[in-house]
Design an enzyme around this catalytic site. Sequence first.
Site, mmCIF file in Angstrom:
data_model
loop_
_atom_site.group_PDB
_atom_site.id
_atom_site.type_symbol
_atom_site.label_atom_id
_atom_site.label_comp_id
_atom_site.label_asym_id
_atom_site.label_seq_id
_atom_site.Cartn_x
_atom_site.Cartn_y
_atom_site.Cartn_z
ATOM 1 N N ASP A 1 34.054 -34.378 6.333
ATOM 2 C CA ASP A 1 35.116 -33.791 5.374
ATOM 3 C C ASP A 1 36.401 -34.335 5.889
ATOM 4 O OD1 ASP A 1 35.030 -30.471 4.158
ATOM 5 O OD2 ASP A 1 36.876 -31.111 4.704
ATOM 6 N N ASP B 1 38.486 -38.912 4.281
ATOM 7 C CA ASP B 1 39.008 -38.464 2.761
ATOM 8 C C ASP B 1 38.259 -39.510 2.073
ATOM 9 O OD1 ASP B 1 40.185 -38.455 0.670
ATOM 10 O OD2 ASP B 1 42.201 -38.655 1.606
ATOM 11 N N TYR C 1 40.350 -31.614 -14.737
ATOM 12 C CA TYR C 1 39.338 -31.222 -13.849
ATOM 13 C C TYR C 1 38.036 -31.393 -14.442
ATOM 14 C CZ TYR C 1 36.031 -28.618 -10.906
ATOM 15 O OH TYR C 1 34.854 -28.205 -10.227
ATOM 16 N N LYS D 1 34.923 -34.201 -13.989
ATOM 17 C CA LYS D 1 33.404 -33.812 -13.816
ATOM 18 C C LYS D 1 32.424 -34.537 -14.896
ATOM 19 C CE LYS D 1 33.726 -31.423 -10.159
ATOM 20 N NZ LYS D 1 32.910 -31.645 -8.847
HETATM 21 N N1 LIG Z 1 33.788 -22.834 -6.719
HETATM 22 C C1 LIG Z 1 33.534 -23.193 -8.039
HETATM 23 O O1 LIG Z 1 33.594 -22.238 -8.878
HETATM 24 C C2 LIG Z 1 32.902 -24.344 -8.664
HETATM 25 C C3 LIG Z 1 32.476 -24.488 -9.938
HETATM 26 C C4 LIG Z 1 31.838 -25.773 -10.257
HETATM 27 C C5 LIG Z 1 31.725 -26.827 -9.480
HETATM 28 N N2 LIG Z 1 32.361 -26.853 -8.287
HETATM 29 C C6 LIG Z 1 32.218 -28.095 -7.561
HETATM 30 O O2 LIG Z 1 31.629 -27.527 -6.225
HETATM 31 C C7 LIG Z 1 32.003 -28.613 -5.224
HETATM 32 C C8 LIG Z 1 31.923 -27.925 -3.993
HETATM 33 O O3 LIG Z 1 33.163 -27.024 -4.067
HETATM 34 P P1 LIG Z 1 33.260 -25.561 -3.289
HETATM 35 O O4 LIG Z 1 33.241 -24.489 -4.212
HETATM 36 O O5 LIG Z 1 32.229 -25.583 -1.942
HETATM 37 O O6 LIG Z 1 34.602 -25.769 -2.761
HETATM 38 P P2 LIG Z 1 35.559 -25.590 -1.181
HETATM 39 O O7 LIG Z 1 36.775 -25.883 -1.540
HETATM 40 O O8 LIG Z 1 35.020 -24.443 -0.511
HETATM 41 O O9 LIG Z 1 34.766 -26.970 -0.604
HETATM 42 C C9 LIG Z 1 35.218 -28.150 -0.502
HETATM 43 C C10 LIG Z 1 35.089 -28.867 0.682
HETATM 44 O O10 LIG Z 1 35.658 -30.283 0.383
HETATM 45 C C11 LIG Z 1 36.646 -30.805 1.362
HETATM 46 N N3 LIG Z 1 37.675 -31.847 0.784
HETATM 47 C C12 LIG Z 1 38.607 -31.362 -0.156
HETATM 48 N N4 LIG Z 1 39.195 -32.860 -0.347
HETATM 49 C C13 LIG Z 1 38.444 -33.564 0.064
HETATM 50 C C14 LIG Z 1 38.678 -34.952 0.393
HETATM 51 N N5 LIG Z 1 39.612 -35.770 -0.265
HETATM 52 N N6 LIG Z 1 37.786 -35.609 1.106
HETATM 53 C C15 LIG Z 1 36.862 -34.876 1.922
HETATM 54 N N7 LIG Z 1 36.694 -33.828 1.908
HETATM 55 C C16 LIG Z 1 37.579 -33.093 1.038
HETATM 56 C C17 LIG Z 1 37.250 -29.563 1.657
HETATM 57 O O11 LIG Z 1 37.863 -29.667 3.067
HETATM 58 C C18 LIG Z 1 36.139 -28.356 1.736
HETATM 59 O O12 LIG Z 1 35.591 -28.446 3.166
HETATM 60 C C19 LIG Z 1 33.100 -29.404 -5.560
HETATM 61 O O13 LIG Z 1 32.792 -30.715 -6.106
HETATM 62 C C20 LIG Z 1 33.625 -28.471 -6.817
HETATM 63 O O14 LIG Z 1 34.326 -29.389 -7.590
HETATM 64 C C21 LIG Z 1 32.813 -25.575 -7.728
#
Ligand SMILES: NC(=O)c1ccc[n+]([C@@H]2O[C@H](COP(=O)([O-])OP(=O)(O)OC[C@H]3O[C@@H](n4cnc5c(N)ncnc54)[C@H](O)[C@@H]3O)[C@@H](O)[C@H]2O)c1
Length: 267
Positions: A44, A70, A165, A169
């Site tokens: 992360d 990153d 966004y 995706k």
């Molecule tokens: N939450 C929603 O509604 C939703 C819906 C559809 C898809 N998603 C997708 O699900 C996935 C997980 O999202 P989540 O809801 O768990 O979000 P979250 O924000 O809880 O977790 C994301 C994690 O990624 C880390 N991160 C951010 N930028 C980074 C980088 N450049 N390099 C490494 N780590 C990085 C953050 O520190 C965090 O720990 C993502 O791909 C998101 O686009 C989320």
Amino acid sequence: MTGMTQGSRTLDGKIAVVMGAGGGVGRTTAERFAEEGARVVAADINLEAVKETVRAIEAAGETGLAVACDVSREDDVAAAIAAAVDQFGRIDIIFNNVGIPTPRLGTILEDHTAEDFQRLVAVNFGGVFNGCKQAVLQFKRQGGGGVILNTGSVAGLVAWGGSVYGATKGAVHQLTRAVAIEGAPFNIRANAICPASMPFTGFFTAGGLPDGDEARAQAAKQAAANHPLGRAITAQDCAEAAVYLVSDRAANITGVLLPIDGGYVAR
Ligand SMILES: NC(=O)c1ccc[n+]([C@@H]2O[C@H](COP(=O)([O-])OP(=O)(O)OC[C@H]3O[C@@H](n4cnc5c(N)ncnc54)[C@H](O)[C@@H]3O)[C@@H](O)[C@H]2O)c1
């Protein structure tokens, strides 16, 4: 479940790299992979958060390694995979799960700055490109195949969650299918999960939504109204699908974009 049941678990003996394992879907999935017997490299951008994930994995009697990464930087991704190989000898699974939301949630196309656009593309699409590329290189170096799982979104299947966004995706989905086809002769599988609204991860607040129980309850209510099954999606919902798709039980499944959406895109 503890090490006592070793030998019968779904991911016994596997080495898995989980990107974005510091919170949300990534943390929950890293813990589930470990619970199913995998040794997990939890990566992360937030090292403290990912150390916490590994503490939880170790507290459950399993094995993890925390790495700062990153995903928008190819060198970081290569280094995370190299750390996994150093520690555990190879990798079997990579979960490219990092995604950042539309900045200032609700931003429409023309209100994205050039920097907004570049960051979304660099992290959401670039991060998955870097993860797929470096994993394929490692799978081919070590031989025997491997498994890639990417996190897409219903936002890449229908117009939801922001124009840029959603486009990142959609790109993740297309890359997943292409990698599945290119990788098939090498026994490399690639699939994606496509979640709908998950108001209980860090994602909404990362997008600028106010934090707190009330805001999340409101977002969950809205999600429930949108999803035919009547519930918001959780990180656990994604983790269960992830365990299956990366396991040998899914050995003949590749190129699939699996909505985790309570029926949202079927409507
Ligand atoms: N939450 C929603 O509604 C939703 C819906 C559809 C898809 N998603 C997708 O699900 C996935 C997980 O999202 P989540 O809801 O768990 O979000 P979250 O924000 O809880 O977790 C994301 C994690 O990624 C880390 N991160 C951010 N930028 C980074 C980088 N450049 N390099 C490494 N780590 C990085 C953050 O520190 C965090 O720990 C993502 O791909 C998101 O686009 C989320």
